[in-house]
Design an enzyme around this catalytic site. Structure first.
Site, short mmCIF file in Angstrom:
data_model
loop_
_atom_site.label_atom_id
_atom_site.label_comp_id
_atom_site.label_asym_id
_atom_site.label_seq_id
_atom_site.Cartn_x
_atom_site.Cartn_y
_atom_site.Cartn_z
N ASP A 1 94.96 -2.57 142.95
CA ASP A 1 94.89 -3.84 142.15
C ASP A 1 96.35 -4.31 141.88
O ASP A 1 97.50 -3.67 142.60
CB ASP A 1 94.75 -3.36 140.71
CG ASP A 1 94.53 -4.24 139.87
OD1 ASP A 1 94.07 -5.57 139.70
OD2 ASP A 1 95.32 -4.49 138.43
N ASP B 1 96.80 0.23 136.85
CA ASP B 1 97.62 0.28 136.21
C ASP B 1 97.51 0.97 135.16
O ASP B 1 98.12 1.49 134.02
CB ASP B 1 98.28 -0.76 135.76
CG ASP B 1 96.98 -1.42 135.05
OD1 ASP B 1 96.35 -1.23 134.60
OD2 ASP B 1 97.41 -3.26 134.91
N ASP C 1 91.52 -0.10 134.94
CA ASP C 1 91.00 0.72 135.38
C ASP C 1 90.87 1.58 135.91
O ASP C 1 90.32 2.59 136.92
CB ASP C 1 92.22 0.01 137.38
CG ASP C 1 92.35 -1.03 137.60
OD1 ASP C 1 92.26 -2.04 137.09
OD2 ASP C 1 93.92 -1.17 137.12
#
Length: 635
Positions: free
Chosen positions: A335, A529, A533
């Protein structure tokens, strides 16, 4: 060594000393002189029985207990049968006595077990360092005095006092005081973290300097420290496929070799192929060397050491199965925001028009944005070093998605994107830099623009390079950001692929597509993080959450948790995993190879009991020492 291990060691040392004295006396012929023949054999039997029982009485007791519980086939049983059999050879006067070998097998088996106990203790020690983060108490003010209470008894919203040298007991927000926090136990980082009023703090950190008052935001059971301790305690329950295979292998292998040894000892003499004493000795030698303790001990110990070593770097692995998977990862998907970038906006450039000072452009923008809570407005105010006088500001109007207009002193200031400029008929020009561009006009005149961007983390570029060097085939970035911003970050970091303008549900679909394209034997890791997610972390072969201090979602969803914000820790985690797997396979190949060789020699009558001792204890000790290397890690 602990007290139990010291007693165990002393017992072995005493047994070895007695054994050495008896062997010297026996080899010097003193027993033959004193007792004649065959009296010397019976004297040796009685004497060697002393160090045998001193060293191995607990093994005999454990074997008997296991047989009583229907669990006969373990190493204690093998050692007991083999050593008692060696002593029983005294019943065959036509063969050489083997009491010395019987005693030696038991003594050196115990040496190997002591090595194992010490090695496991060292592995537990590195995990215990992580367990030391548990706070013993919390200071709460009651009646004007500080009282120490159990952290579990502190209600959410209570204020706890943390003195210098004490651990923060519960997650919360500093309401009073400033200090430096030592986060090394959680993150592996040696640099202290500064906190002051308004700063969030997590349990397990050590307060180094000032007195802190902290308002708790969670009950102790849901705090970072409690979740980490639960994670570490449960890590040993999730076994790797290799570890499970070795456990199953030992369960099947042990009874097979017991019956093979029995057949080797009984069938040939029944078929007239030689003397009973010769074949019984071959069977006993076969039994000693067949003990699978080198595998049963060293493989779990290697994984345990790898998990312990990783924890010292601030990398929490939820089980040896994830360590094994991590070693096979050849695709790493990131990400962007909060993982490769800091997740906070910063002013990266100010481009004033000719004849205009950069500080004037920033001052106008900071005053116009003085009342906004938008992250971009906050970054503009933080970049301005002067004092913002709100008395000078009137008629502030936010135009959603476009920007803000305000009257600063007697001047109308516009701060926003090109759409805001177009709406107000102001002129502007584009910027070549990638990022969010804030155009600034004063009384309709264009004075310049400010470029704001999500800053790439200091070690993100190194992290991608190290992953490629470690053999990772693809590094892919997924982001909801604009394509041009994503492409600029990807180019700067050396990423292999960039996929932009994705919604959260799109990221799961992208990971599914990447998984479908994985080559045979490869694995995919997703790094995020942990806050937004969780679905992707769960879907990947290995979910890695980073910057997880205080992030419940990260600790819950991920398989590997990095306790700080450094992407380079991903490469460190993979190095630990791959080193651990190399050690595991070294031990498997070495232990099986040596044992098969000596088993063949024993069956052919070419291996004596001393070689069998090396085949069992020697191999186990070497494998254990090799397994201990998994604990030594480099950041």
């Amino acid at each position: 060594m602990n007290k139990k291990q010291r007693r165990w060691r002393n017992r072995i040392v005493v047994a070895i000393a007695i054994f050495a004295v008896i062997m010297v006396v026996d080899e010097a012929g003193l027993l033959a002189s004193a007792f004649g023949s065959p009296g010397d054999v019976y004297a040796a039997f009685a004497l060697y029985l002393v160090p045998y029982l001193v060293a191995g009485h607990d093994v005999l007791v454990k074997a008997a207990r296991n047989i009583a519980h229907g669990e006969a086939f373990d190493e204690c049983f093998l050692m007991t049968v083999a050593t008692i059999g060696a002593f029983a050879m005294v019943l065959f006067p036509d063969t050489d006595p083997h009491m010395a070998e019987g005693a030696a097998v038991m003594i050196f088996y115990q040496v190997g077990e002591l090595f194992q106990s010490y090695a496991v203790g060292q592995s537990r020690k590195s995990i215990a360092e992580m367990m030391d983060i548990a706070p013993e108490y919390a200071n709460v003010e009651q009646g004007g005095e500080l009282v120490q209470v159990d952290p579990a008894e502190v209600a959410v919203g209570s204020v706890v006092v943390v003195k210098p040298g004490e651990r923060v007991p519960i997650d919360g927000v500093v309401t009073e005081g400033s200090s430096q926090l030592d986060t090394a136990a959680l993150t592996g980082e040696s640099v202290p973290r500064h906190v002051e009023s308004g700063s969030e703090v997590v349990s397990g950190c050590v307060n180094m300097t000032g007195l802190l008052h902290v308002r708790t935001t969670k009950p102790y059971g849901e705090s970072t420290v409690a979740r980490i301790l639960e994670l570490v305690e449960n890590a040993s329950e999730k076994k790797a496929r290799t570890e499970n295979f070795i456990t199953r292998f030992a369960r099947v292998y042990t009874p097979i070799v017991v019956f093979a040894a029995l057949a080797l000892a009984v069938l040939p003499p029944l078929l007239g192929m030689g003397a009973w004493s010769d074949w019984i000795l071959r069977g006993l030698t076969f039994l000693v060397v067949s003990c699978p303790c080198a595998l049963v001990i060293s493989v779990p110990l290697s994984f345990f050491g790898g998990i312990g070593g990783a924890s010292r770097l601030g990398i929490l692995v939820k089980g040896s199965n994830y360590l094994e998977l991590l070693a096979k990862v050849d695709t790493v998907v990131f990400d962007k925001t909060g993982t490769l970038t800091s997740g906070t906006f910063n002013v990266v450039a100010i481009h004033p028009e000719a004849g205009v000072e950069a500080d004037y452009v920033l001052s106008c923008a900071a005053h116009a944005e003085a009342f906004s809570d938008h992250p971009i407005a906050v970054s503009v105010r933080e970049a301005y070093s002067g004092r913002i006088d709100r008395e000078r500001i009137r008629d502030v109007r936010e135009e959603s998605g476009h920007g803000v207009s305000a009257q600063v002193d007697e001047h109308v200031v516009l701060v926003g994107n090109d759409k805001l400029m177009a709406e107000h008929g102001a002129s502007w020009h584009d910027c070549d830099l990638t990022g969010t561009v804030l155009h600034v006009t004063v009384d309709g005149a264009y004075v310049g623009h400010i470029v704001i961007a999500d800053v790439v983390k200091d070690d993100a570029e190194d992290a991608i390079r190290e992953l490629h060097e470690a053999g990772v085939r693809r590094c892919v970035m997924l982001t909801g950001d604009r394509a041009d911003v994503a492409a600029a970050v990807g180019e700067r970091l050396g990423l292999d692929e960039v996929r932009a303008q994705l919604l959260p549900q799109d990221k799961v679909a992208e990971v599914e597509q990447l998984l479908a394209g994985e080559r045979e034997g490869g694995r995919l890791a997703f790094v995020g993080d942990g806050i937004n997610d969780a679905p992707v972390l769960t879907r990947a072969d290995v979910g890695i959450a980073m910057g997880a201090m205080g992030s419940d979602a990260a600790i819950e969803a991920a398989d590997v948790v990095l306790m700080d914000d450094r992407p380079s820790k991903i490469a460190s985690a993979m190095r630990v995993a791959r080193k651990t797997m190399r050690i595991v396979w070294q031990n498997i190949v070495f232990a099986i190879g040596v044992k098969v060789l000596i088993l063949v020699l024993a069956a052919l009558g070419l291996a004596n009991m001393w070689l069998a001792v090396f085949g069992d204890v020697g191999v186990a000790v070497i494998a254990i020492l090799n397994a201990m290397r998994a604990m030594r890690v480099e950041s």
